[in-house]
Design a protein around this motif. Structure first.
Motif, PDB file in Angstrom:
ATOM      1  N   SER A 124       0.825  -1.201   0.000  1.00  0.00           N
ATOM      2  CA  SER A 124       0.000   0.000   0.000  1.00  0.00           C
ATOM      3  C   SER A 124       0.865   1.259   0.000  1.00  0.00           C
ATOM      4  CB  SER A 124      -0.923  -0.017   1.227  1.00  0.00           C
ATOM      5  OG  SER A 124      -1.703   1.151   1.269  1.00  0.00           O
ATOM      6  N   ARG A 157      -4.996  -6.819  -5.195  1.00  0.00           N
ATOM      7  CA  ARG A 157      -4.158  -5.703  -4.741  1.00  0.00           C
ATOM      8  C   ARG A 157      -4.669  -4.382  -5.316  1.00  0.00           C
ATOM      9  NH1 ARG A 157       0.595  -6.956  -7.199  1.00  0.00           N
ATOM     10  NH2 ARG A 157       1.021  -8.530  -5.625  1.00  0.00           N
ATOM     11  N   ARG A 160      -7.886  -3.285  -3.627  1.00  0.00           N
ATOM     12  CA  ARG A 160      -7.672  -2.695  -2.300  1.00  0.00           C
ATOM     13  C   ARG A 160      -7.165  -1.255  -2.392  1.00  0.00           C
ATOM     14  NH1 ARG A 160      -5.507  -7.836  -1.348  1.00  0.00           N
ATOM     15  NH2 ARG A 160      -3.354  -7.048  -1.493  1.00  0.00           N
ATOM     16  N   GLN A 161      -6.522  -0.921  -3.501  1.00  0.00           N
ATOM     17  CA  GLN A 161      -5.993   0.431  -3.683  1.00  0.00           C
ATOM     18  C   GLN A 161      -7.025   1.391  -4.271  1.00  0.00           C
ATOM     19  OE1 GLN A 161      -2.930   0.086  -1.616  1.00  0.00           O
ATOM     20  NE2 GLN A 161      -2.802   1.915  -2.872  1.00  0.00           N
TER      21      GLN A 161
END
Length: 199
Positions: A124, A157, A160-161
């Protein structure tokens, strides 16, 4: 590693470290890039089985293009990722979605975890700096990514961003003298600047 190359972006990320984005040097970075792309976990990158010289040639060719660029990303001086940006209208992805003004394509390969293993928030923190570079540093409106649909880790991924899932598409095969890319089933995803940096 050559230290005379251009640093195109630098950002201090709280709790993570200083992220520097440098233009990839195909010769100087050959060892680290080849070691990353040769790992089984990098199979989706499409370079498994290539020699170091072949990988160097690919990035030397990429370095001649105005539409595609490669970067080495460092965290506190240590190489942590390979970043590629490209103009979607000059890429096969343009056959699969309607390119908007201000779009930029991104491919990202993370370095393998070090001896300490994975750390919470690491990806992140890295993606925050890369997103800042691409959307603000390059003054773009929207990022498009096209991970292989079978690469569930990458798809998750990006989700989630804050990336919004787009259509499932089949990127066509490219068979040119300098470039060969097999057909690829991809999950498109998009991140608009106003979503990444509200206000």
């Amino acid at each position: 590693m050559s230290e005379t190359r251009e640093t195109v972006y630098e950002e201090r990320v709280d709790g993570f470290g200083t992220v520097c984005v440098l233009r990839l040097d195909p010769q100087a970075d050959a060892e680290v890039v080849h070691s990353w792309v040769s790992e089984e976990r990098a199979a989706f990158w499409g370079m498994n089985g290539l020699t170091r010289d072949q990988v160097t040639e690919i990035y030397a060719h990429l370095d001649t293009l105005d539409t595609h660029h490669a970067y080495l990303v460092r965290r506190d001086g240590v190489p942590v990722a390979l970043l590629q940006t490209y103009e979607p209208e000059a890429d096969r992805v343009s056959e699969c979605y309607d390119v908007e003004p201000g779009d930029i394509g991104v491919h990202l390969l993370l370095a393998p975890a070090d001896e300490e293993g994975g750390r919470s928030g690491w990806t992140s923190g890295l993606l925050k700096a890369i997103t800042s570079y691409v959307l603000i540093g390059l003054d773009r409106r929207r990022i498009v990514v096209d991970p292989d649909v079978a690469n569930e880790k990458a798809v998750a991924r990006f989700g989630r961003q804050g990336f919004e899932a787009g259509p499932l598409v089949t990127l066509p095969e490219i068979d040119l003298p300098d470039v060969y890319l097999p057909e690829k089933k991809a999950q498109l995803a998009f991140l608009r600047r106003e979503v990444a940096f509200p206000g």
